[in-house]
Design a protein around this motif. Structure first.
Motif, PDB file in Angstrom:
ATOM      1  N   THR A   1      -9.040  -4.610 -40.825  1.00 25.51           N
ATOM      2  CA  THR A   1      -8.256  -5.277 -41.445  1.00 25.51           C
ATOM      3  C   THR A   1      -8.666  -6.270 -40.499  1.00 25.51           C
ATOM      4  O   THR A   1      -8.231  -7.064 -39.045  1.00 25.51           O
ATOM      5  N   CYS A   2      -8.805  -7.452 -41.107  1.00 21.92           N
ATOM      6  CA  CYS A   2      -8.996  -9.241 -40.628  1.00 21.92           C
ATOM      7  C   CYS A   2      -7.201  -9.431 -40.060  1.00 21.92           C
ATOM      8  O   CYS A   2      -6.831  -9.925 -41.278  1.00 21.92           O
TER       9      CYS A   2
ATOM     10  N   PHE B   1     -11.634  -3.540 -44.388  1.00 21.43           N
ATOM     11  CA  PHE B   1     -13.300  -2.580 -44.423  1.00 21.43           C
ATOM     12  C   PHE B   1     -12.874  -1.568 -44.309  1.00 21.43           C
ATOM     13  O   PHE B   1     -12.142  -0.984 -43.301  1.00 21.43           O
ATOM     14  N   ASP B   2     -13.163  -0.184 -45.337  1.00 22.93           N
ATOM     15  CA  ASP B   2     -13.505   0.942 -45.161  1.00 22.93           C
ATOM     16  C   ASP B   2     -14.721   1.405 -44.812  1.00 22.93           C
ATOM     17  O   ASP B   2     -15.639   1.418 -45.635  1.00 22.93           O
TER      18      ASP B   2
ATOM     19  N   LEU C   1      -9.384  -2.592 -35.560  1.00 21.31           N
ATOM     20  CA  LEU C   1     -10.210  -1.373 -35.664  1.00 21.31           C
ATOM     21  C   LEU C   1      -9.434   0.012 -35.898  1.00 21.31           C
ATOM     22  O   LEU C   1      -8.436  -0.195 -34.712  1.00 21.31           O
ATOM     23  N   GLU C   2      -9.209   0.650 -36.356  1.00 22.82           N
ATOM     24  CA  GLU C   2      -7.808   2.038 -36.687  1.00 22.82           C
ATOM     25  C   GLU C   2      -9.002   3.142 -37.770  1.00 22.82           C
ATOM     26  O   GLU C   2      -9.282   3.060 -38.591  1.00 22.82           O
TER      27      GLU C   2
ATOM     28  N   ALA D   1      -6.445   2.776 -32.211  1.00 23.72           N
ATOM     29  CA  ALA D   1      -6.572   2.141 -32.618  1.00 23.72           C
ATOM     30  C   ALA D   1      -6.640   0.252 -31.368  1.00 23.72           C
ATOM     31  O   ALA D   1      -6.397   0.454 -30.017  1.00 23.72           O
ATOM     32  N   CYS D   2      -7.312  -0.716 -32.704  1.00 25.77           N
ATOM     33  CA  CYS D   2      -8.233  -1.936 -31.335  1.00 25.77           C
ATOM     34  C   CYS D   2      -8.328  -2.663 -31.357  1.00 25.77           C
ATOM     35  O   CYS D   2      -8.556  -3.142 -32.642  1.00 25.77           O
ATOM     36  N   LEU D   3      -8.317  -3.798 -31.065  1.00 36.09           N
ATOM     37  CA  LEU D   3      -8.530  -5.443 -31.939  1.00 36.09           C
ATOM     38  C   LEU D   3     -10.147  -5.361 -30.998  1.00 36.09           C
ATOM     39  O   LEU D   3     -10.363  -5.256 -29.982  1.00 36.09           O
ATOM     40  N   LEU D   4     -10.636  -5.830 -32.055  1.00 31.86           N
ATOM     41  CA  LEU D   4     -12.063  -7.181 -31.719  1.00 31.86           C
ATOM     42  C   LEU D   4     -12.243  -8.047 -32.445  1.00 31.86           C
ATOM     43  O   LEU D   4     -11.798  -8.301 -32.965  1.00 31.86           O
TER      44      LEU D   4
END
Length: 374
Positions: free
Chosen positions: A6-7, A240-241, A371-372, A300-303
């Motif tokens: 998810t942006c 985006f999946d 990202l999850e 989950a993480c942030l990128l």
């Protein structure tokens, strides 16, 4: 198993393609991408084809007075500007700065390449282990000492990564994987205005905000004197999946945890930068990302992807906490001619940021995503 990205800020992961000024026309705060095949088919029935081809061949951009009707009737797609304030800036910008990078796309729509996702995860994992006291002594210090004696060994970065991640089939990143996302629609794509900010030294650890201009390496105090950049980006909220694979939950948790540590470092540096420059809207959005990061669970993480990574990701080790790690990293970076001049100034490194404007304000660092697994 599936992942979802998810942006959280405007995001561009490109495929190297750009829209040239003769590929589109601006109409009603939209960038209208021309369907050239339909136009050629129409003009081939009359005498205007030769004139149109001549302008495509010689002009910097299409004459709206002559061909503006195509923007209304023969647009393959219409990309809205993020804000009405972008259009007048776009119109005043020289044509050589109007080549618009586009989001990676397949035959059915924009998608997120797996390489961007896996590259960000790899960077986080390397960073986490390079700044770990147990590994920093054996990696960065060794490279720094070798760089003082002679030139760095060939492929030194690859070897340094293998020390902390493992080599061949034992590499940690082989235990987790992601495929290209499924194509999404163009509905969430917009044309954003970006500018590159910089720091100007004012003595005693004080800095002033400046903006980069395309005229050499000029630094402008007035934002209107800087060079604008326009890009097609996925707006916040676009998802985006794709397919996710892992050998064990533990491997994924290690990679996600490392990525979140790296994200925390990046955001701390961005917030410090926003404070130095007095960019209050930027500081607010960075603090919002920090709150999002602090609330995440193990899955989950942030990128920071695509245009968001920039120099901060490339030289992540030099930005680690700890005087020894930073000193060793700077010693290594000084061996690269690209960085020598910037390091010699004594200013924070890197001193620039690519800033996305929203509603006419310098408000976002591009490329931050969540990202999850779903």
């Amino acid at each position: 198993m599936r992942y979802r990205v998810t942006c959280l800020s405007p995001t561009l992961v490109g495929d190297g393609n750009k829209l040239a000024p003769i590929d589109y026309m601006v109409w009603k705060d939209h960038l209208n991408v021309l369907n050239q095949q339909r136009i050629f088919k129409l003009l081939s029935k009359g005498p205007r084809l030769e004139g149109y081809l001549q302008q495509l061949k010689t002009a910097d951009k299409l004459d709206f007075a002559s061909w503006g009707g195509f923007a209304q009737n023969f647009a393959g797609r219409r990309i809205p500007f993020e804000h009405a304030s972008v259009a007048p800036i776009f119109e005043k910008t020289p044509s050589e700065n109007l080549f618009v990078p586009t989001f990676a796309t397949s035959g059915t729509g924009p998608y997120l390449p797996a390489t961007a996702l896996k590259g960000a995860l790899r960077t986080g994992s390397v960073f986490d282990r390079w700044v770990n006291p147990k590994t920093e002594e054996g990696v960065l210090k060794e490279l720094a000492e070798k760089s003082k004696e002679s030139r760095l060994p060939r492929n030194s970065a690859v070897k340094a990564e293998e020390i902390v991640l493992g080599s061949g089939g034992r590499n940690l990143m082989r235990r987790v994987g992601a495929g290209d996302s499924h194509p999404t629609t163009y509905a969430g794509m917009k044309v954003y205005l970006l500018r590159t900010s910089t720091l100007i030294a004012r003595g005693a650890g004080k800095y002033e905000l400046g903006w980069k201009s395309a005229r050499g390496t000029a630094e402008a105090k007035r934002i209107d004197d800087s060079t604008p950049v326009f890009a097609e980006m996925a707006s916040p909220g676009v998802t985006f999946d794709g397919i996710w694979q892992e050998q064990s939950e533990r491997d994924r948790e290690r990679v996600f945890q490392a990525s979140n540590k790296f994200a925390a470092m990046q955001l701390a540096r961005h917030k410090e930068y926003a404070q130095w420059t007095g960019l209050a809207p930027l500081q607010a959005t960075v603090e919002g990302l920090e709150s999002k990061l602090n609330a995440l669970g193990k899955g989950a993480c942030l990128l920071s992807l695509g245009w968001g990574g920039g120099m901060l990701s490339k030289v992540s080790a030099s930005l680690s906490s700890g005087d020894d790690a930073e000193a060793n990293s700077r010693t290594i970076l000084k061996q690269a001619a690209l960085y020598q001049k910037a390091l010699a100034t004594g200013l924070p490194f890197p001193k620039t940021r690519r800033i996305v404007f929203e509603g006419g304000k310098a408000a976002q660092i591009p490329g931050w995503v969540l990202l999850e697994l779903v």
